[in-house]
Enzyme design. Structure first.
Site, mmCIF file in Angstrom:
data_model
loop_
_atom_site.group_PDB
_atom_site.id
_atom_site.type_symbol
_atom_site.label_atom_id
_atom_site.label_comp_id
_atom_site.label_asym_id
_atom_site.label_seq_id
_atom_site.Cartn_x
_atom_site.Cartn_y
_atom_site.Cartn_z
ATOM 1 N N HIS A 81 0.837 -1.206 0.000
ATOM 2 C CA HIS A 81 0.000 0.000 0.000
ATOM 3 C C HIS A 81 0.876 1.262 0.000
ATOM 4 C CE1 HIS A 81 -3.131 2.838 1.080
ATOM 5 N NE2 HIS A 81 -4.030 1.888 0.921
ATOM 6 N N GLY A 161 4.773 21.325 11.517
ATOM 7 C CA GLY A 161 5.968 20.527 11.789
ATOM 8 C C GLY A 161 7.176 20.986 10.984
ATOM 9 N N PRO A 162 8.300 20.296 11.149
ATOM 10 C CA PRO A 162 9.565 20.689 10.506
ATOM 11 C C PRO A 162 9.531 20.441 8.997
ATOM 12 C CG PRO A 162 9.814 18.591 11.647
ATOM 13 C CD PRO A 162 8.449 19.093 11.997
ATOM 14 N N LYS A 168 13.044 8.008 10.334
ATOM 15 C CA LYS A 168 12.336 6.993 11.118
ATOM 16 C C LYS A 168 10.824 7.057 10.913
ATOM 17 C CE LYS A 168 11.544 4.899 15.610
ATOM 18 N NZ LYS A 168 11.053 5.205 16.938
ATOM 19 N N GLY A 170 8.899 9.467 8.692
ATOM 20 C CA GLY A 170 8.293 10.020 7.491
ATOM 21 C C GLY A 170 7.383 11.190 7.808
#
Lengths: 298, 298
Positions: A81, A161-162, A168, A170
């Protein structure tokens, strides 16, 4: 009563211990009900379905996401998937008593909190911040393996977020969408062309009913063909509308409906429209159902 | 999940403080939900509707009954509605997951416990101990005022409790019955004779559908007539059966159905049959409804 559903898709479908540990995060949250966990070894993916009062759902989803981030390492992940990260997709779905605006706001809050934990977050569907991010496939294009490059592209700066790649975990896609009704109508004929023609006439893409996706499918085992549909906003195009359209259309070719079926779970609200239509009862409300009243106590 | 409903009819419809004190007995019982309290000054009577897990319902009903016995003195009671005692009728109704046998047993236990408190108890409907006690009107004949004499008649020895007359509390009728669906179909005509004729053909008494009571009613304000029905076992004769029968019958006279309506609350199970019928979906189950799944958690 407000009821919100969350259906996180997590990139772990094999290690039962890890899946159980993630489920436990949701189960132990008071007022949240974990209705289903479906894991697929080949997809290497699990789908959790839980429901409850909105702010509890957001908090339980965050606990589940943090546990998944702790337990999953995407560097070794191979599955059938498509996926972008450990916590791949987190859709929030209004079931009762909520406007979409409220769900979008909650999805944005969830994304902000997850972003603070160091995960790049993209918003999709109703929660999208621009038209190019509405569709999940375009956000996920290139998948985890292409994510480092994607994050270097200024057009793909995360919503929260960054901007930098975390090997680790994604990235995560967070969204708000209406409950989807998966509905199939089987025709008493082996004529696949007829099912495909009806599907074409019914789907919005080709000028049919709004919020309806449809395709024709061969049910060889049954000697029938099927019009397989997704009703993505049952308030606009509900089951009776498509069922009656199909019934009348196939009758012109002398074909009858064999049976129909709903796949998976539906909100009680979907039945409201069915009763209203078939019993000539436009004022029918699910508040006349005892079970609905019981839930309103909570 | 087992769900039982109790609908006590209490001989106090005027003193709001007393009615609230009785309601309080039910409300404070954990796991029991008081869905409705309807009081009528002229009838001098209140109907309480509450629902929950069977043994809690029995206990809550007993607390309510004892509070009514404490607060009501039948010696001064005058109202338009027939009654035999302070706690006049206590019907138990299976909503989900219960066989009638289980409900009868629970009604019998409730009657035994109430009898121990000094109240003569008669069992009716499904809980009746002999055919002559099945119908409520025959048990209640002569009312409170005739109860002293009735108790002297050996044929009317109570099923539980003392044989002697208690002037303060009278007697109580306790029973078990299926949920009743009150369902009306309005016809686009002023022809009352047609509604009466259809009602006659549909009701069981005159050879129609089992568990159906029906009458023809004039809706002068609407310029329509109505077939007004009670479906006393929707598992045998559900809404689609009577709706479709009426539709076809009146069409013969060139009359159409204007609208239909359900009066009061219905169990979710009633909708199961409607979906199964109209969507050609014999396997549809209310377990496909999210709200039903939520309730099964409790």
């Amino acid at each position: 009563m407000k009821l919100l559903e969350c259906v996180p898709n997590i990139s772990e479908g094999r290690d039962q211990e890890k899946i159980a540990a993630m489920a436990e995060e949701v189960k132990r949250y008071r007022g949240v009900k974990l209705l289903d966990v479906s894991s697929d070894r080949d997809h290497h993916r699990s789908v959790f379905t839980f429901i409850g009062e909105p702010s509890s759902i957001k908090d339980a989803a965050l606990l589940l996401a943090l546990k998944a981030i702790e337990l999953i390492d995407m560097r070794g992940h191979r599955g059938a998937h498509p996926r972008l990260g450990a916590v791949d997709v987190v859709p929030f779905v209004p079931i009762q008593g909520m406007e979409m605006e409220e769900v979008i706001e909650l999805a944005h809050e969830f994304g902000k909190e997850l972003g603070r934990k160091g995960i790049p977050v993209f918003f999709y569907e109703e929660a999208a911040t621009c038209p190019e991010r509405k569709d999940l496939p375009s956000i996920r294009k290139g998948e985890y393996e292409g994510l480092r490059d994607k994050l270097n592209d200024p057009r793909w700066k995360p919503d929260e977020g960054p901007d930098c790649f975390s090997s680790k975990s994604g990235a995560t896609v967070v969204g708000a969408r209406f409950p989807l009704v998966a509905y199939n109508v089987n025709l008493k004929t082996g004529d696949l062309a007829l099912a495909k023609e009806i599907a074409k006439r019914i789907r919005f893409k080709d000028g049919g009913f709004p919020h309806v996706r449809a395709m024709g499918v061969d049910l060889e085992g049954k000697g029938m063909v099927q019009v397989s549909m997704n009703l993505t906003d049952y308030r606009v195009s509900n089951i009776p509308k498509v069922f009656e359209f199909i019934r009348e259309e196939v009758l012109k070719s002398g074909v009858e409906i064999g049976e129909s079926e709903i796949v998976g779970l539906i909100p009680l609200n979907v039945l409201e429209g069915i009763v209203q239509c078939y019993l000539k009862y436009p004022e029918f409300s699910i508040r006349q159902v005892i079970e609905q009243r019981i839930l309103e106590f909570e």
